[in-house]
Design a protein around this motif. Structure first.
Motif, PDB file in Angstrom:
ATOM      1  N   GLN A  22       0.803  -1.263  -0.116  1.00  0.00           N
ATOM      2  CA  GLN A  22       0.166   0.001   0.011  1.00  0.00           C
ATOM      3  C   GLN A  22       0.876   1.235  -0.012  1.00  0.00           C
ATOM      4  N   ALA A  23       2.131   1.332  -0.449  1.00  0.00           N
ATOM      5  CA  ALA A  23       2.957   2.365  -0.522  1.00  0.00           C
ATOM      6  C   ALA A  23       2.499   3.067  -1.744  1.00  0.00           C
ATOM      7  N   PRO A  24       2.651   4.654  -1.814  1.00  0.00           N
ATOM      8  CA  PRO A  24       2.856   5.294  -0.390  1.00  0.00           C
ATOM      9  C   PRO A  24       1.920   5.049   0.454  1.00  0.00           C
ATOM     10  N   HIS A  25       2.363   5.225   1.735  1.00  0.00           N
ATOM     11  CA  HIS A  25       1.440   4.827   2.931  1.00  0.00           C
ATOM     12  C   HIS A  25       0.768   6.157   3.429  1.00  0.00           C
ATOM     13  N   GLN A  26      -0.767   5.906   3.587  1.00  0.00           N
ATOM     14  CA  GLN A  26      -1.418   7.137   4.212  1.00  0.00           C
ATOM     15  C   GLN A  26      -1.450   7.025   5.619  1.00  0.00           C
ATOM     16  N   ARG A  27      -1.518   8.081   6.259  1.00  0.00           N
ATOM     17  CA  ARG A  27      -1.526   8.050   7.777  1.00  0.00           C
ATOM     18  C   ARG A  27      -2.928   7.274   8.261  1.00  0.00           C
ATOM     19  N   ARG A  92      13.505  11.651   0.406  1.00  0.00           N
ATOM     20  CA  ARG A  92      13.081  11.120  -0.681  1.00  0.00           C
ATOM     21  C   ARG A  92      12.012   9.759  -0.795  1.00  0.00           C
ATOM     22  N   ARG A  93      10.868   9.913  -1.473  1.00  0.00           N
ATOM     23  CA  ARG A  93       9.945   8.937  -1.326  1.00  0.00           C
ATOM     24  C   ARG A  93       9.641   8.517   0.355  1.00  0.00           C
ATOM     25  N   GLU A  94       9.353   9.534   0.815  1.00  0.00           N
ATOM     26  CA  GLU A  94       9.450   9.362   2.312  1.00  0.00           C
ATOM     27  C   GLU A  94       8.081   8.742   3.111  1.00  0.00           C
ATOM     28  N   ARG A  95       7.023   8.454   2.208  1.00  0.00           N
ATOM     29  CA  ARG A  95       6.072   7.822   2.648  1.00  0.00           C
ATOM     30  C   ARG A  95       6.014   6.313   1.752  1.00  0.00           C
ATOM     31  N   SER A  98      11.410   1.713   1.696  1.00  0.00           N
ATOM     32  CA  SER A  98      11.925   0.363   0.904  1.00  0.00           C
ATOM     33  C   SER A  98      13.268  -0.099   1.238  1.00  0.00           C
ATOM     34  N   LEU A  99      13.477  -1.551   1.287  1.00  0.00           N
ATOM     35  CA  LEU A  99      14.946  -1.947   1.112  1.00  0.00           C
ATOM     36  C   LEU A  99      15.362  -2.132  -0.215  1.00  0.00           C
ATOM     37  N   ASP A 100      14.514  -1.898  -1.139  1.00  0.00           N
ATOM     38  CA  ASP A 100      14.678  -2.250  -2.576  1.00  0.00           C
ATOM     39  C   ASP A 100      14.620  -1.313  -3.594  1.00  0.00           C
ATOM     40  N   ASP A 101      14.409   0.056  -3.226  1.00  0.00           N
ATOM     41  CA  ASP A 101      14.272   1.385  -3.993  1.00  0.00           C
ATOM     42  C   ASP A 101      14.782   2.489  -3.173  1.00  0.00           C
ATOM     43  N   ASN A 102      15.251   3.420  -4.181  1.00  0.00           N
ATOM     44  CA  ASN A 102      15.817   4.861  -3.680  1.00  0.00           C
ATOM     45  C   ASN A 102      15.003   5.218  -2.507  1.00  0.00           C
TER      46      ASN A 102
END
Length: 244
Positions: A22-27, A92-95, A98-102
């Motif tokens: 479900q990324a990017p995650h919603q609060r 970067r991509r704060e929400r 990931s261990l697999d993406d920047n």
């Protein structure tokens, strides 16, 4: 005497990781009562590795409870050089932890550091992570006053407590210095300094660099340790606000 009702719990005392798909995650409606990966670890039980949204945190974070005592917060994943510069290294991509993406939440690291009540914190660096975990890096202690976004190479009172693979602090490798942000980064030309996040000295040759500017293409993706592990490959940079 009538007992007073217990206050309503508005946070989750036993949170589970947020769904990875479900990324990017919603609060979420109910945040974890703990304020960090380390605090969740300290509560006991068996928390699972994964993404959590903690009370007081503006973004979700990825926790590692399986390595080096657990309680680690992922600050940065650098899978490739694409898109990195002095701005994106901070966030970067704060929400989408990931261990697999920047990915990076480096600008929030000092706030997490300050959740601890000790005099020091721990940070962990893993490189060539595409080949497996705990490679060509280690775990260090640093004084609590040290900053994750320091723009000067003067944070040198760090102590290596665990080494991944066989290497030594040296000029042509990881320096005895906490990674710092090189505000004089220049990429793409002969003699330029492409290091963005590095342990190297300003006048060095770049060895011990976690992350280079996207405009420099000589390495995969940054120069690390010569000759043992010349390229960083995928970098994972972690922190824990209280020392191991």
């Amino acid at each position: 005497m009538v007992a007073e009702p217990e206050p309503e719990v508005t946070c989750d005392r036993s949170p589970r990781p947020l769904p990875a798909d479900q990324a990017p995650h919603q609060r979420p409606e109910k945040l974890a009562c703990a304020r960090s990966c380390q605090q969740l670890r300290s509560q006991g039980g068996s928390p699972q590795d994964g993404v959590y949204w903690f009370t007081g945190m503006p973004v979700p974070v990825l926790c590692d409870f399986s390595h080096d005592g657990g309680g680690w917060t992922l600050l940065l994943t650098a899978k490739s050089r694409d898109g990195w510069n002095l701005l994106s290294v901070r966030g970067r991509r704060e929400r989408s932890p990931s261990l697999d993406d920047n990915y990076s939440i480096l600008r929030h690291a000092n706030d997490i550091r300050d959740l601890g009540n000790g005099t020091r914190f721990a940070y962990r660096i893993e490189t060539q992570a595409e080949k497996g975990r705990q490679r060509w890096g280690g775990v260090w202690f640093a004084p609590r006053s040290y900053s994750f976004v320091r723009e000067a190479p003067d944070q040198t009172h760090v102590f290596l407590v665990k080494r991944f693979d066989k290497w030594k602090h040296k000029v042509s490798g990881i320096r005895r210095r906490m990674p710092w942000l090189n505000m004089h980064v220049r990429g793409g030309g002969s003699g330029d300094d492409p290091a963005v996040l590095t342990t190297a000295a300003p006048t060095g040759d770049g060895w011990g660099t976690l992350l280079e500017d996207e405009g420099h293409g000589a390495w995969h993706h940054s120069p690390w340790i010569s000759p043992e592990a010349k390229n960083t490959g995928k970098v994972l940079y972690w922190m824990r606000e209280e020392a191991i």
